[in-house]
Structure formats: C-alpha cells, structure tokens
Motif scaffolding. Structure first.
Motif, mmCIF file in Angstrom:
data_model
loop_
_atom_site.group_PDB
_atom_site.id
_atom_site.type_symbol
_atom_site.label_atom_id
_atom_site.label_comp_id
_atom_site.label_asym_id
_atom_site.label_seq_id
_atom_site.Cartn_x
_atom_site.Cartn_y
_atom_site.Cartn_z
ATOM 1 N N GLY A 249 8.173 -2.400 9.630
ATOM 2 C CA GLY A 249 9.544 -2.247 10.107
ATOM 3 C C GLY A 249 10.540 -1.937 9.001
ATOM 4 O O GLY A 249 11.565 -1.284 9.235
ATOM 5 N N TYR A 250 10.273 -2.400 7.787
ATOM 6 C CA TYR A 250 11.200 -2.163 6.672
ATOM 7 C C TYR A 250 10.607 -1.187 5.642
ATOM 8 O O TYR A 250 11.148 -1.078 4.534
ATOM 9 C CB TYR A 250 11.522 -3.482 5.957
ATOM 10 C CG TYR A 250 12.232 -4.507 6.807
ATOM 11 C CD1 TYR A 250 13.608 -4.426 7.039
ATOM 12 C CD2 TYR A 250 11.538 -5.572 7.374
ATOM 13 C CE1 TYR A 250 14.265 -5.377 7.800
ATOM 14 C CE2 TYR A 250 12.176 -6.537 8.137
ATOM 15 C CZ TYR A 250 13.541 -6.431 8.343
ATOM 16 O OH TYR A 250 14.195 -7.378 9.093
ATOM 17 N N ALA A 251 9.517 -0.531 5.983
ATOM 18 C CA ALA A 251 8.861 0.396 5.037
ATOM 19 C C ALA A 251 8.594 -0.297 3.704
ATOM 20 O O ALA A 251 9.042 0.122 2.643
ATOM 21 C CB ALA A 251 9.712 1.659 4.833
ATOM 22 N N MET A 252 7.848 -1.393 3.756
ATOM 23 C CA MET A 252 7.597 -2.195 2.554
ATOM 24 C C MET A 252 6.108 -2.540 2.411
ATOM 25 O O MET A 252 5.751 -3.650 2.020
ATOM 26 C CB MET A 252 8.420 -3.498 2.618
ATOM 27 C CG MET A 252 9.919 -3.276 2.481
ATOM 28 S SD MET A 252 10.848 -4.828 2.656
ATOM 29 C CE MET A 252 10.460 -5.672 1.121
ATOM 30 N N THR A 253 5.242 -1.569 2.706
ATOM 31 C CA THR A 253 3.806 -1.872 2.686
ATOM 32 C C THR A 253 3.326 -2.400 1.328
ATOM 33 O O THR A 253 2.516 -3.315 1.264
ATOM 34 C CB THR A 253 2.978 -0.625 3.074
ATOM 35 O OG1 THR A 253 3.514 0.487 2.360
ATOM 36 C CG2 THR A 253 3.039 -0.352 4.552
ATOM 37 N N GLY A 254 3.854 -1.824 0.248
ATOM 38 C CA GLY A 254 3.366 -2.208 -1.078
ATOM 39 C C GLY A 254 3.924 -3.517 -1.612
ATOM 40 O O GLY A 254 3.439 -4.038 -2.617
ATOM 41 N N TRP A 255 4.933 -4.058 -0.944
ATOM 42 C CA TRP A 255 5.547 -5.291 -1.457
ATOM 43 C C TRP A 255 4.706 -6.514 -1.125
ATOM 44 O O TRP A 255 4.819 -7.545 -1.772
ATOM 45 C CB TRP A 255 6.963 -5.463 -0.867
ATOM 46 C CG TRP A 255 7.911 -4.367 -1.206
ATOM 47 C CD1 TRP A 255 7.944 -3.118 -0.664
ATOM 48 C CD2 TRP A 255 8.972 -4.415 -2.158
ATOM 49 N NE1 TRP A 255 8.965 -2.388 -1.217
ATOM 50 C CE2 TRP A 255 9.617 -3.161 -2.131
ATOM 51 C CE3 TRP A 255 9.459 -5.406 -3.019
ATOM 52 C CZ2 TRP A 255 10.717 -2.865 -2.940
ATOM 53 C CZ3 TRP A 255 10.547 -5.111 -3.814
ATOM 54 C CH2 TRP A 255 11.163 -3.861 -3.785
ATOM 55 N N ARG A 256 3.908 -6.421 -0.119
ATOM 56 C CA ARG A 256 2.933 -7.446 0.265
ATOM 57 C C ARG A 256 3.567 -8.784 0.634
ATOM 58 O O ARG A 256 3.332 -9.804 -0.030
ATOM 59 C CB ARG A 256 1.846 -7.637 -0.826
ATOM 60 C CG ARG A 256 1.194 -6.382 -1.340
ATOM 61 C CD ARG A 256 0.640 -5.473 -0.255
ATOM 62 N NE ARG A 256 -0.376 -6.109 0.589
ATOM 63 C CZ ARG A 256 -0.341 -6.021 1.918
ATOM 64 N NH1 ARG A 256 0.611 -5.376 2.571
ATOM 65 N NH2 ARG A 256 -1.290 -6.590 2.619
ATOM 66 N N ILE A 257 4.337 -8.790 1.718
ATOM 67 C CA ILE A 257 4.876 -10.049 2.238
ATOM 68 C C ILE A 257 4.566 -10.138 3.728
ATOM 69 O O ILE A 257 4.953 -9.264 4.514
ATOM 70 C CB ILE A 257 6.409 -10.133 2.039
ATOM 71 C CG1 ILE A 257 6.786 -10.152 0.553
ATOM 72 C CG2 ILE A 257 6.985 -11.355 2.770
ATOM 73 C CD1 ILE A 257 6.524 -11.460 -0.176
ATOM 74 N N GLY A 258 3.877 -11.194 4.121
ATOM 75 C CA GLY A 258 3.647 -11.488 5.530
ATOM 76 C C GLY A 258 3.910 -12.967 5.744
ATOM 77 O O GLY A 258 4.111 -13.712 4.777
ATOM 78 N N PHE A 259 3.910 -13.391 6.991
ATOM 79 C CA PHE A 259 4.110 -14.828 7.228
ATOM 80 C C PHE A 259 3.444 -15.258 8.521
ATOM 81 O O PHE A 259 3.149 -14.430 9.386
ATOM 82 C CB PHE A 259 5.604 -15.191 7.249
ATOM 83 C CG PHE A 259 6.382 -14.625 8.418
ATOM 84 C CD1 PHE A 259 6.373 -15.230 9.678
ATOM 85 C CD2 PHE A 259 7.149 -13.472 8.264
ATOM 86 C CE1 PHE A 259 7.093 -14.713 10.743
ATOM 87 C CE2 PHE A 259 7.882 -12.941 9.336
ATOM 88 C CZ PHE A 259 7.841 -13.566 10.571
#
Ligand code: PLP
Length: 408
Positions: A249-259
């Motif tokens: 949703g935020y175009a942040m695949t490489g940042w690696r944050i999930g919850f």
C-alpha cells in the motif's frame, strides 16, 4: 563432478526440512527473466509482486530523520512503542479492530509475520486450511512447521473465492488455522463483508480454530464496499491474527516491515520466537513505517487509482485473446487468466503441458515473464503483474497474443 552429482551431495548434507522446501516460483521466473535480459533480449518483466512506484517522500524524510536522530541501536523485540501505537490507531481507524499496542508485534515484513504465527501455533500434524489460489509461500511455511496444508479451491465462477460451505466441509478435528489473503494474490479477489461473516459463522462453532487474515493488499481495493477485516467481528476477535504491513500500500517492499495484531498470548509467543531468531526489526524502517501509518493516505490512494486503471486496461486486452478466461480482479495488482485452452497445443517444437510450460514458453518466445499458476495452487492459470507502465503492459499483452496465435 557433474552438476547433478554435486547437487545430490549438497542435498545429503542439508537438513530434510530444507530439501523438502519448494523454491519460490515467483523468484525463479524473475531470475530467468534477468538472465534473458542480460543476454540482450528485450524482456518485459511481469513476474514480480511489487509496486513500480517510489516510497512517498514524507516517509523517506522520516527515515532520514531517524538516522540523524541516532536511532542506530537495537530496537525492542516487538517494535518501538510509537510504531505499535501507530498500528493500534490504524487498526481502529481503518479496520474497526480494537487492540492495544501490547497486542502488536512488528516483524521483518508480513512474510516474516505469517511465518512466525505458523511456527508459534502449529504442532506436527496440525492442519491449516488454505484458501486457494493462495500466495506461494503459505504451504511452504506450513511444511516448515511440520503442519499439513488442506487446500480448498475457490472456483473461477465464484471469482476464485472459497465459500463458507466449502470451509465447513474441510474442517476436521485436527484443523488449527484457517488462512487466506483478501485482497488476494494472485487472483485479486476480495472477500466481501457478507462472505466473511458467513465464514465467521462457521468458525464460531469451532472455538479451537484460529484465523490468519493476510491483509497486506488492504489499500489496493477497487470495490465500492471497501476492505472488511474478519478480526472486527467480536465473536472471533480473540482467535483472529490480523497480518499487514507497509510493502504494497505504501510502495515499501524493501523496507521490510510487517506486523501481527492478536490476542496477547499469541503476540507474546511471536515475541518470544523473534527474540531468539531475529530480534527487533530495522530501526530506521520502523521510524519510516510510523510516518506511513500516522501520515497522509493521499499517495496510497493515487497509487491504487493507477492500479485500477491498469487493471481495466490489461483485463480488457487479455479478454481479446482467444481461449483466455479472465476474471475481474477487485484488488491487488495482478491479472490471473485461465490459459488451459492452450494445454496440449504446440508451436511445432514445444507442446504446452500445463501452466509451468506455458509461462516458460512465453518467456522464451515472447520475452514476457509471468508466473505459472501451479505454485499458487491454480494450475490452469498464469499470473501477470499489472504494476508496470501502461506502454509496457500493452506491448506485453500484444506479444502474448501474437505468441499464442502460433499454438495449434
Ligand atoms: C499475499 C501476500 N502476503 C504477504 C506478502 C509479504 O509481504 P512483505 O513484503 O511485507 O513480507 C506478500 C508479498 O508478495 C503477499 O503477496
């Protein structure tokens, strides 16, 4: 030593659990596409599952500030308190789910979150009901935990969705988890509130079954009704583990944050596992994710509009290809045509014997990379990412159309 002999020798040294794992078909196709591109072919790569947009500027700024402010050390295992609070606020605001920050554990991407939960809840032989078509990693994660995947197929005519009656028929005394993604990768199907309430009604009768709800594509939803979270149903709340993150949703695949957001004992179990395996996730990325959840949704809304426009474009063009059966995805950024009409046909040299052959043949003959549906539990289909520029999408579908015209 021959390559095969070498591989056999390596296999003998690796643990059984690794030998039993399948390679990710998505990553394998992407690798082959890169190799063909390196040989000078004009490859259009529609095999990866990631936005073609950049992370919004205000999120990048928050990451830069975190570096300058000295967030360089280990973070708490479950995530920084301000991020867990931002996630709790987001869940209340967007999902009607009321959990405290202590019910939330931040991990290294939603993939990590899903794998953690399966490790924490599954004993050998426990069954996990997976709604198919499903994301390639689900069944492999279950395998790693020595669980048993019970695959339930969503019919093409029901927009690839599993019904409550199908779920009820799949439940056994060993069922521990029911897991699905909505919006779905690979089909783009979105479960409506009504459909999820019917599913919830089945699960209400089984208070030892947990629901793993993968909502990573929440913000890429084209339905009028919008997203519905099964975790918002009070009777099930304690047994639903909601998984989400920032990747899509935020175009942040490489940042690696999930919850995950779940009952405290499940969150504690995940924290315990993570404390021994990975520790708290990247500190800078956590600060960026906090800005994402607390900040404006405007860039995400604009991205979703672009995905919807491309969906219309690609589905329209794919439906003009003789023999292709194409559903209308209601979310995410994939098209998932049924191409089984071409199975058994040949270009005079190669015969297409299934979706793996089809995707390989397409890559080698038209230089368009897609992913076979077999890895998603849907062997009649191929997955085409629509997260690419309009011109590339138009050219890719034209190449596919020209290529399949040679199959007799
Ligand atoms: C359905 C689904 N769930 C989870 C993930 C993993 O997301 P993340 O990049 O946050 O690990 C993906 C990524 O492709 C996905 O398609």
């Amino acid at each position: 030593m021959s390559a095969v002999a070498e591989q056999t020798q390596v296999g003998a040294r690796l643990a059984d659990r690794i030998n039993a794992l399948e390679e990710s078909s998505t990553l394998a196709m992407t690798k082959m596409a890169r190799e063909l591109a390196a040989q000078g072919h004009k490859v259009i790569s529609l095999s990866v599952g990631e936005p073609d947009f950049k992370t919004p500027a205000h999120i990048c700024e928050a990451a830069k500030k975190a570096i300058d402010d000295g967030f360089h050390g280990y973070s708490p295992v479950a995530g920084y308190p301000d991020l867990r609070k931002a996630i709790a606020d987001k869940l209340k605001r967007d999902n009607n789910i009321d959990w405290k920050p202590e019910n939330i554990v931040v991990s290294t991407g939603a993939k990590h979150s899903l794998a953690n939960v399966i490790q924490v809840l599954i004993n050998p032989g426990d069954e996990v009901v997976i709604f198919a078509p499903y994301w390639v990693s689900y069944s492999e994660m279950v395998k790693l935990a020595e669980g048993k995947s019970v695959i339930v197929d969503g019919a093409f005519d029901n927009d690839f969705k599993v019904t409550a009656a199908q779920l009820e028929a799949a439940i056994t005394p060993r069922t521990k988890i029911v897991m699905y993604a909505s919006p779905n990768n690979p089909t783009g199907a979105v479960y409506s509130e009504q459909e999820l309430r019917e599913i919830a009604a089945v699960l209400e009768k089984h208070d030892d079954i947990y629901v793993l709800a993968d909502e990573i594509y929440e913000y890429i939803n084209f339905t009028e009704e919008g997203h519905f979270s099964i975790g918002s149903i009070p009777a099930l709340k304690d047994r639903v583990i909601t998984v989400n993150g920032v990747a899509k949703g935020y175009a942040m695949t490489g940042w690696r944050i999930g919850f995950i957001a779940a009952s405290k004992w499940i969150a504690d179990g995940v924290e315990k596992l993570q404390g021994q395996v990975t520790s708290g996730t990247n500190s800078i990325a956590q600060k960026a994710a906090t800005a994402a959840f607390n900040g404006t949704m405007e860039p995400s809304i604009e991205m979703a509009k672009a995905y919807q426009r491309r969906r219309d474009l690609v589905v329209g063009l794919l439906r003009e290809i003789p023999g292709f059966k194409v559903n209308m995805p209601q979310g995410a950024f994939y098209a998932f045509p049924d191409v089984s009409y071409y199975f058994g046909k040949s270009d005079g040299t190669t015969t297409i014997n299934g979706s793996d052959d089809f995707a390989n043949w397409l890559l080698n003959n038209s230089f368009v990379s897609t992913v076979a549906g077999s890895g998603f539990g849907a062997p009649d289909c191929i997955r085409i990412s629509t997260a690419a520029a309009d011109e590339a999408l138009v050219e890719a579908v034209q190449r596919i159309k020209d290529a399949v015209a040679t199959l007799k």
